[in-house]
Scaffold this active site. Structure first.
Site, short mmCIF file in Angstrom:
data_model
loop_
_atom_site.label_atom_id
_atom_site.label_comp_id
_atom_site.label_asym_id
_atom_site.label_seq_id
_atom_site.Cartn_x
_atom_site.Cartn_y
_atom_site.Cartn_z
N CYS A 159 7.70 -9.96 2.31
CA CYS A 159 7.94 -8.64 2.90
C CYS A 159 7.58 -8.61 4.38
CB CYS A 159 7.14 -7.59 2.15
SG CYS A 159 7.53 -7.47 0.40
N VAL B 280 12.08 -27.86 -9.89
CA VAL B 280 12.36 -28.02 -11.32
C VAL B 280 13.88 -27.94 -11.51
CG1 VAL B 280 12.07 -27.05 -13.63
CG2 VAL B 280 10.12 -27.18 -12.06
N TYR C 265 -6.13 18.63 2.41
CA TYR C 265 -5.58 19.41 3.52
C TYR C 265 -6.56 19.49 4.67
CZ TYR C 265 -4.88 23.46 6.47
OH TYR C 265 -4.78 24.28 7.57
N TRP D 14 0.55 23.90 3.02
CA TRP D 14 1.44 23.49 1.92
C TRP D 14 2.05 22.15 2.30
CZ3 TRP D 14 2.32 25.21 -2.93
CH2 TRP D 14 1.82 26.47 -3.28
#
Length: 465
Positions: A54, A91, A439, A447
């Site tokens: 990544c 393999v 918060y 919110w």
């Protein structure tokens, strides 16, 4: 199990693949059992072990300065822990009936058979190379392994031109486009879809499109590359679609990956609809008590849709390895499934998703409602608050959360983890509105944007009930 083993005899665990899943399994099995109880032999065909695939785009782009920073554990470190890791050894065959594998030393060409009592298949995935003229020309690169990343960097170092074409606009395509921009290339992205990031719904992908264009990337959508054109020296010079040609000194393929299950298919092991190995909750290959598989070569259960999916992510691979190593070492562990969480970025734009897209929900036969909101990463009055867009899918009648997509600046991407937990717990969007999230004005509005989306989704559910 090999029934010829007597009391106290040492078993042999053979691992195919030396990256995340394979070496996590080997390391965990070693923690479970000593070298006197369990011999561990691992085969890796590349030059590197236990690395972060990544991180390759960020190494190519210069955010990570040294290749070795991506390597979590070297072959020497594994060997120091009594794991016989054989590098540059591929393999070639699995003999299930004989409980053995045939491996070839890629330097010398020598081959040998190695028997096993327990087998782990962690062969990863391979970049999709389109079946078209010139796809294998010098200067055309897939980027899946650290060897692939090194080959691409070698090309960028010796290529005089500064024009790059990225074929595909999924995670790898988008991240490689940014990496090439950072290296001073003129970048064109040729995308078969109408918007980049097909893991998002098109309305959310449009936000990514706008950000990429703003970086100076030329976006060519609804177009498919039909051939790679080469010069007199055989080197890539352009890619062609039905309508145009796009000059290129280097081409990067970012059109996705497929499970690398060539060995498994030849051995008659069970594969799913996406070509990945099928396993049970303990990551055992179905129908085979002493064979496990994990990482990018397997299919996993989607906990939201209930269907098998192929998702190539390092997070899953490392978890698979832990489960496999525990079980191969005599313990018990399970991998219950995934909800499909992923996060990426284009420069400062953060892109995240979890659960189902609209087309996933339709394919699963689910009726749903959607809610999309714009909010801010912090309290609106706090300095540097930035806009983020949150889209939420909920089941029409029950209100069960089905998926969330988030696009925004700083603080947007990791908010998807709230939704990932809610999906795993099977929460409804109404239940989510009561989540007690942290918060403070520097971190969130009173919110949180995810809760604002949940409130709007709740209203949509009630309206459509």
């Amino acid at each position: 199990m090999n029934m010829s083993l007597g009391p106290g005899a040492r078993e042999r665990l053979v691992v195919i693949g030396g990256d995340a899943a394979g070496m996590s399994a080997a390391s965990q099995a070693r923690r479970m059992k000593s070298a006197g109880e369990l011999e561990i032999v691992a085969f890796e065909r590349g030059h590197f072990s236990s690395y972060s695939a990544c991180g390759i785009p960020y190494w190519v782009g210069g955010d990570v300065s040294e290749r070795d920073e991506l390597i979590a554990r070297t072959p020497e470190e594994h060997r120091a822990r009594d794991i016989d890791l054989r590098m540059r050894t591929e393999v070639m065959e699995i003999d299930v009936a004989g409980q053995r594998v045939r491996a070839r030393d890629l330097e010398s060409g020598a081959e040998c058979w190695t028997s096993y009592d327990k087998l782990v298949i962690a062969t990863g995935a391979r970049p999709i190379r389109p079946d078209m003229p010139g796809a294998d020309a010098p200067g055309v690169h897939g980027v899946q392994t650290l060897d692939d990343g090194q080959a691409l960097l070698d090309t960028l170092t010796r290529t005089r031109g500064r024009r790059a074409v990225v074929v595909g606009a999924g995670y790898i395509g988008v991240e490689m486009a940014e990496a090439l921009i950072n290296r001073g290339y003129e970048v064109t992205v040729v995308n078969r879809g109408s918007e980049p990031m097909s893991t998002l719904d098109p309305d959310m992908g449009r936000l990514v499109h706008e950000a990429m264009t703003g970086l100076g990337i030329t976006m060519v959508d609804d177009a498919e590359v039909t051939k790679v054109l080469t010069g007199d020296d055989g080197w890539v010079r352009a890619v062609a679609t039905e309508d145009a040609e796009y000059p290129a000194d280097v081409v990067v393929l970012g059109i996705g990956v497929r499970p690398e299950t060539t060995l498994a298919r030849a051995a008659g092991l069970p594969l799913g609809n996406h070509g990945g190995l099928l396993t049970d909750l303990a990551m055992r290959v179905r129908g085979h008590e002493n064979i496990w598989a994990g990482g990018d070569c397997v299919e996993v259960l989607d906990l939201v849709s209930g269907q098998e999916r192929h998702i190539a992510l390092g997070t899953h691979a490392n978890k698979h390895g832990q489960v496999i190593g525990t079980n191969a070492g005599g313990g018990y562990a399970t991998f219950p499934g995934v909800v499909g969480t992923a996060v990426s970025k284009v420069c400062d734009l953060e892109i995240a998703r979890t659960g189902l897209r609209e087309k996933d929900a339709r394919r699963a036969g689910l009726q749903y409602v959607t809610a999309t909101i714009e909010s801010t990463s912090r309290a609106g009055y706090y300095p540097n608050a930035s806009v983020m867009t949150v889209k939420m899918l909920a089941e029409r009648r029950t209100g069960r959360l089905l998926g969330v997509q988030i696009v925004g600046r700083e603080g947007a991407g990791k908010r998807v983890d709230i939704a990932a937990v809610a999906l795993t717990a099977g929460m409804t969007v109404e239940q989510m509105t009561a989540l007690d999230l942290g918060y403070a004005p520097p971190f969130s509005p009173v919110w949180d944007p995810v809760l604002v989306a949940a409130r709007k989704a709740t209203k949509a559910v009630l309206k459509g009930a």
